[in-house]
Write a protein that holds these residues in place. Sequence first.
Motif, PDB file in Angstrom:
ATOM      1  N   LEU A  61     -30.952  -2.029  13.902  1.00  0.00           N
ATOM      2  CA  LEU A  61     -29.727  -1.412  14.382  1.00  0.00           C
ATOM      3  C   LEU A  61     -28.104  -2.306  14.328  1.00  0.00           C
ATOM      4  O   LEU A  61     -27.448  -1.851  13.381  1.00  0.00           O
ATOM      5  N   ALA A  62     -28.693  -3.829  13.559  1.00  0.00           N
ATOM      6  CA  ALA A  62     -27.458  -4.273  12.897  1.00  0.00           C
ATOM      7  C   ALA A  62     -27.574  -4.151  11.442  1.00  0.00           C
ATOM      8  O   ALA A  62     -26.261  -3.717  10.700  1.00  0.00           O
ATOM      9  N   LEU A  63     -28.964  -3.894  11.180  1.00  0.00           N
ATOM     10  CA  LEU A  63     -28.187  -3.476   9.262  1.00  0.00           C
ATOM     11  C   LEU A  63     -27.654  -2.222   9.341  1.00  0.00           C
ATOM     12  O   LEU A  63     -27.523  -1.864   8.258  1.00  0.00           O
ATOM     13  N   LEU A  64     -28.252  -0.982  10.133  1.00  0.00           N
ATOM     14  CA  LEU A  64     -27.530   0.145  10.161  1.00  0.00           C
ATOM     15  C   LEU A  64     -25.719  -0.034  10.375  1.00  0.00           C
ATOM     16  O   LEU A  64     -25.315   0.817   9.878  1.00  0.00           O
ATOM     17  N   LEU A  65     -25.699  -0.831  10.672  1.00  0.00           N
ATOM     18  CA  LEU A  65     -23.983  -0.633  11.167  1.00  0.00           C
ATOM     19  C   LEU A  65     -23.579  -1.461  10.078  1.00  0.00           C
ATOM     20  O   LEU A  65     -22.544  -0.855   9.561  1.00  0.00           O
ATOM     21  N   LEU A  66     -24.193  -2.191   9.288  1.00  0.00           N
ATOM     22  CA  LEU A  66     -23.553  -2.568   8.100  1.00  0.00           C
ATOM     23  C   LEU A  66     -23.876  -1.640   7.135  1.00  0.00           C
ATOM     24  O   LEU A  66     -22.615  -1.137   6.122  1.00  0.00           O
ATOM     25  N   VAL A  67     -24.116  -1.281   6.736  1.00  0.00           N
ATOM     26  CA  VAL A  67     -24.896  -0.182   6.235  1.00  0.00           C
ATOM     27  C   VAL A  67     -23.436   0.899   6.264  1.00  0.00           C
ATOM     28  O   VAL A  67     -23.325   1.538   5.052  1.00  0.00           O
ATOM     29  N   THR A  68     -23.235   1.210   7.535  1.00  0.00           N
ATOM     30  CA  THR A  68     -21.927   2.766   7.636  1.00  0.00           C
ATOM     31  C   THR A  68     -20.847   1.566   7.654  1.00  0.00           C
ATOM     32  O   THR A  68     -20.117   2.594   6.723  1.00  0.00           O
ATOM     33  N   VAL A 105     -20.378 -11.336   7.395  1.00  0.00           N
ATOM     34  CA  VAL A 105     -21.119 -10.720   8.488  1.00  0.00           C
ATOM     35  C   VAL A 105     -22.942 -10.998   7.460  1.00  0.00           C
ATOM     36  O   VAL A 105     -23.627 -11.215   8.949  1.00  0.00           O
ATOM     37  N   PRO A 106     -23.117 -10.505   6.738  1.00  0.00           N
ATOM     38  CA  PRO A 106     -24.598 -11.036   5.950  1.00  0.00           C
ATOM     39  C   PRO A 106     -24.982 -12.377   6.470  1.00  0.00           C
ATOM     40  O   PRO A 106     -26.721 -12.292   6.829  1.00  0.00           O
ATOM     41  N   PRO A 165     -21.623  -7.903  -7.645  1.00  0.00           N
ATOM     42  CA  PRO A 165     -20.316  -7.287  -7.377  1.00  0.00           C
ATOM     43  C   PRO A 165     -20.849  -7.980  -5.594  1.00  0.00           C
ATOM     44  O   PRO A 165     -22.046  -7.845  -4.558  1.00  0.00           O
ATOM     45  N   ALA A 166     -19.423  -7.723  -4.591  1.00  0.00           N
ATOM     46  CA  ALA A 166     -19.989  -8.229  -2.663  1.00  0.00           C
ATOM     47  C   ALA A 166     -20.603  -7.402  -2.152  1.00  0.00           C
ATOM     48  O   ALA A 166     -21.316  -8.106  -1.617  1.00  0.00           O
ATOM     49  N   PRO A 167     -20.760  -5.925  -2.564  1.00  0.00           N
ATOM     50  CA  PRO A 167     -21.696  -4.708  -1.683  1.00  0.00           C
ATOM     51  C   PRO A 167     -22.741  -5.229  -2.361  1.00  0.00           C
ATOM     52  O   PRO A 167     -23.945  -5.181  -1.727  1.00  0.00           O
ATOM     53  N   ALA A 168     -23.367  -5.499  -3.715  1.00  0.00           N
ATOM     54  CA  ALA A 168     -24.400  -5.838  -4.114  1.00  0.00           C
ATOM     55  C   ALA A 168     -24.972  -7.249  -3.397  1.00  0.00           C
ATOM     56  O   ALA A 168     -26.267  -7.701  -3.369  1.00  0.00           O
ATOM     57  N   ALA A 169     -24.440  -8.023  -3.302  1.00  0.00           N
ATOM     58  CA  ALA A 169     -25.284  -9.183  -3.299  1.00  0.00           C
ATOM     59  C   ALA A 169     -25.340  -9.077  -1.119  1.00  0.00           C
ATOM     60  O   ALA A 169     -25.871  -9.986  -1.065  1.00  0.00           O
ATOM     61  N   ALA A 170     -24.139  -8.577  -0.946  1.00  0.00           N
ATOM     62  CA  ALA A 170     -24.703  -8.284   0.688  1.00  0.00           C
ATOM     63  C   ALA A 170     -26.229  -8.293   1.002  1.00  0.00           C
ATOM     64  O   ALA A 170     -26.746  -8.060   1.695  1.00  0.00           O
TER      65      ALA A 170
END
Length: 326
Positions: A61-68, A105-106, A165-170
């Motif tokens: 659920l944490a990974l799903l929320l982070l993707v959201t 967060v990550p 980039p920051a999203p790819a690094a996360a």
Amino acid sequence: MTPRRRSGRRRVAGRLRPARARRTERTARSGRLFIPSALTVLAICAGLTAMRTADGGSADLALLLLVTAAVLDGLDGRVARMMDASSAIGAELDSLADAINFGVVPAVMVYTILLRDHSDAASGIGWALVLVYCSAIVLRLARFNTLLDDDSAPAYTRDFFVGVPAPAAAVMVLLPVGLLEQFGEGWWTSTVFVGCWLVFIGLLAVSRVPTLSLKSAKPRARLLAPGLIVVAGAAALLFTFPYVLMLVMVAAYLLHIPFAWRMQRWVSSRPEHWDSAPRDRRLQRRDERRAEVAAGTRRRVIPVRRPSARLGLRVPAGPPKDDRRR
């Protein structure tokens, strides 16, 4: 003299505009500014909730929320451009959201799931490396914001990011968590590997290694069908083995970095192609390779054809020689 009353009308471009129209325009602009900023705030809330959910033990659920949160963060900029609602406060809010959702967060999720339950010394070292990663992401975002204001940069720089980039690094830094959920515990969940992985991704983020930017990419028409097949395969993995899809995406992204570095080096050494489109640059590289082959300075790569005997195929027998003579 009696003071002149304000008529409630203002001259704009040679015409009088009523005060009611001005108020309506300000209200409409405020509404346009509200929607992108609301999406950014929702992204921050989703990211922080993902951190709390990971602390409770629900990694999926944490990974799903982070993707959201990542999806909302990507939508706010597009919505702002579509509604002509870009503003300075929106840009600053988006940068702060990136620092939280893709930096804090990550990293805290990795520490909570993989590093916190070890010994005091190991957890302390892990927390120090988490701080290194968070600082690297913040520095990367600060540099990105300064590069946006550089109007003297060549046009080709829009096709590349400076560093990961920051999203790819996360996504990449959460790979050990995905491996834990898919394959269980192993060497990929050890403190040494997770700590080295945090530092490695942080260094990629603050490095000057070029990576491709998909914002200016224009896929060719003949790649449409293969691209749809790749999307279908990714969707199948997403709904069946999502963590395997994460592993494939991280591996593909790391493998593309040498190609991006080669492309950026080629175009940076040729100022005459700085303003050309990526497709025109690809055609120019192809013409240069053909010219080098024709001049003898480059070997021509000829695909090796395997004999039919090695493939287990038989050449169909032709008619007898006597019949062919007739």
